[in-house]
Design a protein around this motif. Structure first.
Motif, mmCIF file in Angstrom:
data_model
loop_
_atom_site.group_PDB
_atom_site.id
_atom_site.type_symbol
_atom_site.label_atom_id
_atom_site.label_comp_id
_atom_site.label_asym_id
_atom_site.label_seq_id
_atom_site.Cartn_x
_atom_site.Cartn_y
_atom_site.Cartn_z
ATOM 1 N N GLU A 140 0.838 -1.193 0.000
ATOM 2 C CA GLU A 140 0.000 0.000 0.000
ATOM 3 C C GLU A 140 0.876 1.246 0.000
ATOM 4 O O GLU A 140 1.930 1.263 0.632
ATOM 5 C CB GLU A 140 -0.906 0.015 1.243
ATOM 6 N N ALA A 141 0.413 2.296 -0.710
ATOM 7 C CA ALA A 141 1.123 3.571 -0.757
ATOM 8 C C ALA A 141 0.278 4.649 -0.108
ATOM 9 O O ALA A 141 -0.947 4.653 -0.245
ATOM 10 C CB ALA A 141 1.440 3.947 -2.203
ATOM 11 N N ILE A 160 4.406 3.951 3.101
ATOM 12 C CA ILE A 160 4.211 2.675 2.422
ATOM 13 C C ILE A 160 4.000 1.577 3.458
ATOM 14 O O ILE A 160 4.529 1.651 4.576
ATOM 15 C CB ILE A 160 5.414 2.334 1.514
ATOM 16 N N TYR A 161 3.199 0.598 3.091
ATOM 17 C CA TYR A 161 3.028 -0.612 3.897
ATOM 18 C C TYR A 161 3.506 -1.766 3.044
ATOM 19 O O TYR A 161 2.913 -2.107 2.033
ATOM 20 C CB TYR A 161 1.559 -0.782 4.286
ATOM 21 N N GLU A 162 4.628 -2.355 3.430
ATOM 22 C CA GLU A 162 5.225 -3.483 2.707
ATOM 23 C C GLU A 162 4.603 -4.773 3.231
ATOM 24 O O GLU A 162 4.822 -5.160 4.378
ATOM 25 C CB GLU A 162 6.734 -3.507 2.928
ATOM 26 N N TYR A 163 3.807 -5.433 2.391
ATOM 27 C CA TYR A 163 3.135 -6.654 2.825
ATOM 28 C C TYR A 163 4.123 -7.756 3.221
ATOM 29 O O TYR A 163 3.901 -8.481 4.188
ATOM 30 C CB TYR A 163 2.220 -7.170 1.721
ATOM 31 N N THR A 169 5.774 2.499 7.019
ATOM 32 C CA THR A 169 6.721 3.603 7.166
ATOM 33 C C THR A 169 6.095 4.904 6.682
ATOM 34 O O THR A 169 5.507 4.941 5.603
ATOM 35 C CB THR A 169 8.015 3.335 6.377
ATOM 36 N N PHE A 170 6.206 5.959 7.489
ATOM 37 C CA PHE A 170 5.796 7.311 7.088
ATOM 38 C C PHE A 170 7.053 8.173 6.983
ATOM 39 O O PHE A 170 7.832 8.250 7.943
ATOM 40 C CB PHE A 170 4.870 7.962 8.122
ATOM 41 N N ASP A 186 6.222 1.369 11.876
ATOM 42 C CA ASP A 186 5.387 0.458 12.672
ATOM 43 C C ASP A 186 5.624 -0.947 12.136
ATOM 44 O O ASP A 186 5.241 -1.271 11.015
ATOM 45 C CB ASP A 186 3.917 0.849 12.533
ATOM 46 N N ASN A 187 6.290 -1.773 12.924
ATOM 47 C CA ASN A 187 6.561 -3.156 12.527
ATOM 48 C C ASN A 187 5.431 -4.043 13.043
ATOM 49 O O ASN A 187 5.421 -4.451 14.199
ATOM 50 C CB ASN A 187 7.906 -3.613 13.085
#
Length: 208
Positions: A140-141, A160-163, A169-170, A186-187
């Motif tokens: 997600e972006a 981005i949210y790396e699946y 990450t912001f 946020d991990n």
């Protein structure tokens, strides 16, 4: 065509009665549901309905019954209370607390929570600006445009949210009560989160 209808008796998004009505009007339908509530019930690690759906998709095997109550499924109706984002940035002890509150609020926005992520969607932030989310090659972006979830803390930047890694990450420029350039992470895989950068003329390096 074989069709499976999956729902729950207290589904907050799609009423149970409507799902049951769809099933009852299918020529070749199967109805799998749970007593309790949440919107989605497949893919959460419970034998029912996962086994029935997976058996059909992989082997073409159909359930012995047309209507099945999945009693082994987790049926909590509510989740833990999530407090609203504070009205002003001064209410937070540090910027990490503020970012975590904003992150949590975004994930619970109805447009985001129920989003399909097939196209970009923009929503208004509570005090100013917009937050835009949509699909990317890896997950997600995100785009922040003067987005203020709390007064005195407006974000402009990307995320981005790396699946694959489960990391959000912001990358933001902050204006308001103070100015700065901050990176929030946020991990979701291990439950840790952090923020680094510069804010109000000070170096920031916080984690939890």
């Amino acid at each position: 065509m074989t069709t499976f209808v999956l729902n729950s008796t207290l589904d907050p998004a799609t009423p149970f009665e409507e799902g049951k009505a769809v099933y009852e009007n299918l020529a070749d339908g199967y109805h799998l549901y749970v007593e309790g509530g949440r919107h989605s019930i497949y893919g959460f690690g419970f034998d029912c309905p996962d086994r029935y759906i997976s058996d059909f998709m992989l082997e073409g095997t159909l359930p012995a019954e047309r209507e099945i109550v999945c009693e082994d499924w987790g049926t909590d109706v509510i989740r833990a209370y999530e407090p609203l984002v504070a009205e002003n940035i001064s209410s937070y002890e540090n910027v990490l607390e503020a970012f975590y509150a904003i992150d949590s609020a975004i994930q619970l926005e109805p447009e985001y929570f129920y989003g399909s992520f097939t196209e970009d969607v923009s929503i208004a932030c509570p005090f100013s600006g917009t937050f835009t989310f949509g699909p990317s090659d890896t997950g997600e972006a995100y785009t922040f445009d003067n987005c203020a979830y709390t007064q005195g803390f407006a974000l402009t930047g990307t995320g981005i949210y790396e699946y694959e890694t489960g990391i959000i990450t912001f990358e933001t420029q902050v204006t308001g009560a103070k100015e700065g350039s901050l990176t929030y992470t946020d991990n979701l895989a291990d439950g840790t989160f952090s923020v680094t950068g510069e804010y109000g003329g000070e170096t920031i390096d916080l984690s939890q």
